[in-house]
Design a protein around this motif. Structure first.
Motif, short mmCIF file in Angstrom:
data_model
loop_
_atom_site.label_atom_id
_atom_site.label_comp_id
_atom_site.label_asym_id
_atom_site.label_seq_id
_atom_site.Cartn_x
_atom_site.Cartn_y
_atom_site.Cartn_z
N GLU A 93 92.20 58.36 -15.47
CA GLU A 93 91.28 58.96 -14.50
C GLU A 93 91.55 58.36 -13.12
O GLU A 93 91.56 57.15 -12.95
N ARG A 94 91.76 59.23 -12.15
CA ARG A 94 91.94 58.79 -10.77
C ARG A 94 90.59 58.49 -10.14
O ARG A 94 90.45 57.58 -9.34
N GLN A 95 89.61 59.26 -10.51
CA GLN A 95 88.26 59.05 -10.02
C GLN A 95 87.29 59.61 -11.04
O GLN A 95 87.63 60.52 -11.80
N GLY A 96 86.12 59.03 -11.06
CA GLY A 96 85.10 59.59 -11.92
C GLY A 96 84.53 60.85 -11.31
O GLY A 96 85.09 61.43 -10.37
N ILE A 97 83.43 61.29 -11.83
CA ILE A 97 82.80 62.51 -11.30
C ILE A 97 82.25 62.24 -9.91
O ILE A 97 81.51 61.28 -9.69
N THR A 98 82.60 63.10 -8.98
CA THR A 98 82.15 62.99 -7.60
C THR A 98 81.35 64.23 -7.23
O THR A 98 81.79 65.35 -7.48
N ILE A 99 80.18 64.01 -6.62
CA ILE A 99 79.35 65.11 -6.14
C ILE A 99 79.41 65.14 -4.62
O ILE A 99 79.11 64.15 -3.96
N ALA A 154 74.63 80.36 8.20
CA ALA A 154 73.69 80.93 7.24
C ALA A 154 72.77 79.86 6.65
O ALA A 154 72.00 80.15 5.74
N ASN A 155 72.87 78.64 7.16
CA ASN A 155 72.03 77.55 6.66
C ASN A 155 72.21 77.37 5.16
O ASN A 155 71.25 77.15 4.42
N THR A 156 73.45 77.47 4.70
CA THR A 156 73.76 77.36 3.28
C THR A 156 74.72 76.20 3.05
O THR A 156 75.64 75.98 3.85
N LEU A 157 74.49 75.47 1.98
CA LEU A 157 75.33 74.32 1.63
C LEU A 157 76.08 74.61 0.34
O LEU A 157 75.69 75.47 -0.44
N VAL A 158 77.14 73.87 0.14
CA VAL A 158 77.91 73.92 -1.10
C VAL A 158 77.76 72.58 -1.80
O VAL A 158 78.00 71.53 -1.19
N ILE A 159 77.35 72.61 -3.07
CA ILE A 159 77.34 71.40 -3.89
C ILE A 159 78.55 71.47 -4.80
O ILE A 159 78.68 72.39 -5.62
N LEU A 160 79.46 70.53 -4.64
CA LEU A 160 80.73 70.52 -5.36
C LEU A 160 80.81 69.31 -6.28
O LEU A 160 80.51 68.19 -5.86
N ALA A 161 81.20 69.54 -7.52
CA ALA A 161 81.41 68.45 -8.48
C ALA A 161 82.86 68.51 -8.96
O ALA A 161 83.36 69.59 -9.31
N GLU A 162 83.54 67.37 -8.95
CA GLU A 162 84.94 67.36 -9.38
C GLU A 162 85.32 66.01 -9.96
O GLU A 162 84.64 65.00 -9.76
N ARG A 163 86.42 66.04 -10.71
CA ARG A 163 87.03 64.81 -11.24
C ARG A 163 88.53 65.05 -11.36
O ARG A 163 88.98 66.20 -11.47
N ARG A 164 89.31 63.97 -11.35
CA ARG A 164 90.76 64.06 -11.53
C ARG A 164 91.15 63.19 -12.70
O ARG A 164 90.83 61.99 -12.73
N ALA A 165 91.84 63.79 -13.66
CA ALA A 165 92.21 63.04 -14.87
C ALA A 165 93.32 63.79 -15.60
O ALA A 165 93.64 64.93 -15.29
N ASN A 166 93.92 63.11 -16.58
CA ASN A 166 94.86 63.73 -17.51
C ASN A 166 95.02 62.82 -18.72
O ASN A 166 94.65 61.64 -18.67
N VAL A 167 95.55 63.39 -19.77
CA VAL A 167 95.71 62.67 -21.02
C VAL A 167 97.19 62.37 -21.24
O VAL A 167 98.03 63.27 -21.13
N ALA A 168 97.48 61.13 -21.53
CA ALA A 168 98.85 60.73 -21.88
C ALA A 168 98.91 60.55 -23.39
O ALA A 168 98.39 59.57 -23.93
N VAL A 169 99.54 61.51 -24.07
CA VAL A 169 99.70 61.41 -25.52
C VAL A 169 101.05 60.73 -25.76
O VAL A 169 102.08 61.37 -25.96
N HIS A 170 101.03 59.40 -25.72
CA HIS A 170 102.29 58.65 -25.77
C HIS A 170 102.79 58.41 -27.18
O HIS A 170 103.95 58.08 -27.39
#
Length: 433
Positions: free
Chosen positions: A385-391, A403-419
């Protein structure tokens, strides 16, 4: 003047002159109390304060005396002397015998009509058994009765927000070793030398006689796997006013976005395609497979046990098995010839750890029914995981600022290494017969 009783003033005006009661109508205790309270609260009162306080004490004493007298009266009216079955006026009467709010002695409900009816009185006195009828015509509520339409009723709103899809346990990611990545590119070595069992493998260790040549093991072979961390994200729009004024809704949305990422992560770990998605274990080349032979009648319980043996023969002891809830249901409800369950299920404590053949059992709808994944998860794969969940929240999207509108964005960066693919065994259950 001597023939008249001295009239006590009930208070004084702002200029100090006394206030006497109106002729022919002495003020009541409530009126005296309210007048004294008003004068005591008046900061501009210039009369005799000591006399006002003395009058306040006298009125308070008279009120207390009246309350005690009323209490004694009510207590006395509630007493019934021996031999006197009739209630005295004001005494609490039995149900069905009370007059209505206007003092009308007639029954005001069907129950009171039944209790007071001549038919019931005759039935009791006759000592007969059977049934009798009492007719009740009812009576309209008097004018001015308070009803539900008098004041508009406010709706009852249940606090909080009940999610349409309650959180399902997310346990697949917890089976893996989890590490933090320093960049966006992930490289790892995958040992492809094969198992150490059987002839012709890399392990040539042997007992050697004195003076004899020692065997050379090998060859070792590795694949360099290069991949990138994958971004998993989603967002929702929300007005600025809602974000500012409704903290409960904001918390709910943040929780849903977070759970959505965790929900997707469990599926990516199992079935990600490894290119545009994360690397899934089931799509990794080199993992073991086990399927009962053609015509096999092995129950799913037996199939899992044989797949465990295959993992042990590869020298990677399995620690857990992931399966669909439908397959786990078949295993828990499997019966022998005597109708006894083969698996001892702790039905009194659903929260107890679920185990089968010494393996931790994880049930998830992320696994397709009819298949299962068994393996040494911490030995065979690592979740980087490069970062946990970010809001994040911003108005810098399209014309959302104006328009007085906001965006709520949730993201994470990760991958699985099946070594170590050999640490896993894909199970395919025999079709039901």
């Amino acid at each position: 003047m001597g023939n008249f009783a001295k009239v006590r003033p009930v208070g004084r005006r702002r200029d100090g002159r006394p206030i006497y009661p109106i002729k022919g109508g002495a003020p009541t205790l409530i009126e005296q109390r309210d007048e004294i309270v008003r004068l005591l609260q008046d900061p501009s009162f210039e009369g005799d304060v000591e006399e006002l306080l003395q009058r306040a004490d006298e009125v308070a004493g008279q009120i207390e005396q009246a309350q005690q007298r009323d209490a004694r009266l009510r207590h006395l009216q509630g007493l019934v002397p021996p031999g006197d079955p009739q209630p005295v006026p004001g005494q609490r009467q039995q149900p069905g015998m009370q007059p209505d709010e206007g003092g009308i002695p007639d029954p005001v409900s069907a129950a009171e009509a039944f209790v007071r009816s001549k038919a019931l009185e005759h039935f009791r006195s006759s000592g007969k058994q059977g049934k009798f009828a009492v007719q009740w015509d009812g009576r309209a509520a008097p004018a001015g009765t308070v009803t539900t339409g008098t004041q508009p009723q406010q709706p009852t709103r249940v606090p909080g927000i009940i999610p349409q899809n309650p959180d399902f346990p997310l346990l697949v990611a917890n089976l893996l070793d989890r590490q933090t990545s320093d960049g966006t590119t992930l490289e790892y070595m995958r040992d492809t030398s094969g198992p150490v069992t059987g002839a012709g493998t890399w392990n040539k260790a042997a007992v050697v006689a004195e003076g004899a040549d020692k065997p050379m093991s090998g060859p070792f072979s590795f694949d360099l796997i290069t991949t990138t961390l994958k971004t998993v994200a989603h967002w929702v729009p929300i007005t600025r006013q809602t974000a500012d004024d409704n903290a409960q809704l904001m918390g709910y949305i943040n929780g849903r976005l977070t759970y959505g990422l965790e929900f997707k992560l469990d599926r990516e770990i199992l079935t990600g395609n490894g290119t545009t998605q994360m690397q899934g274990i089931l799509t990794t080349p080199g993992i073991g497979t086990y399927q009962p032979g053609v015509g096999s009648t092995d129950a799913k319980l037996i199939t899992v046990r044989k797949a465990k043996t295959q993992g042990e023969l590869a020298l990677y002891p399995p620690t857990a098995v992931v399966m669909n809830p439908l397959d786990w249901q078949d295993i828990e409800l499997d019966e022998d010839a005597n109708g006894q369950f083969r698996v001892i299920a702790n039905v009194t404590d659903p929260g107890a750890p679920t185990r089968l053949w010494g393996l931790t059992v994880v049930t998830t709808v992320a696994m397709a029914a009819g298949t299962a994944l068994l393996g040494g998860f911490r030995t065979g794969a690592t979740l980087w995981e490069r970062q946990g969940i970010t809001i994040l929240m911003t108005d810098s999207h399209a014309d959302y600022f104006t328009a007085n509108t906001l965006v709520i964005l949730a993201e994470r960066r990760a991958n699985v290494a099946v070594h170590t693919p050999a640490a896993f065994v894909r199970i395919t259950f025999a079709p039901a017969t």
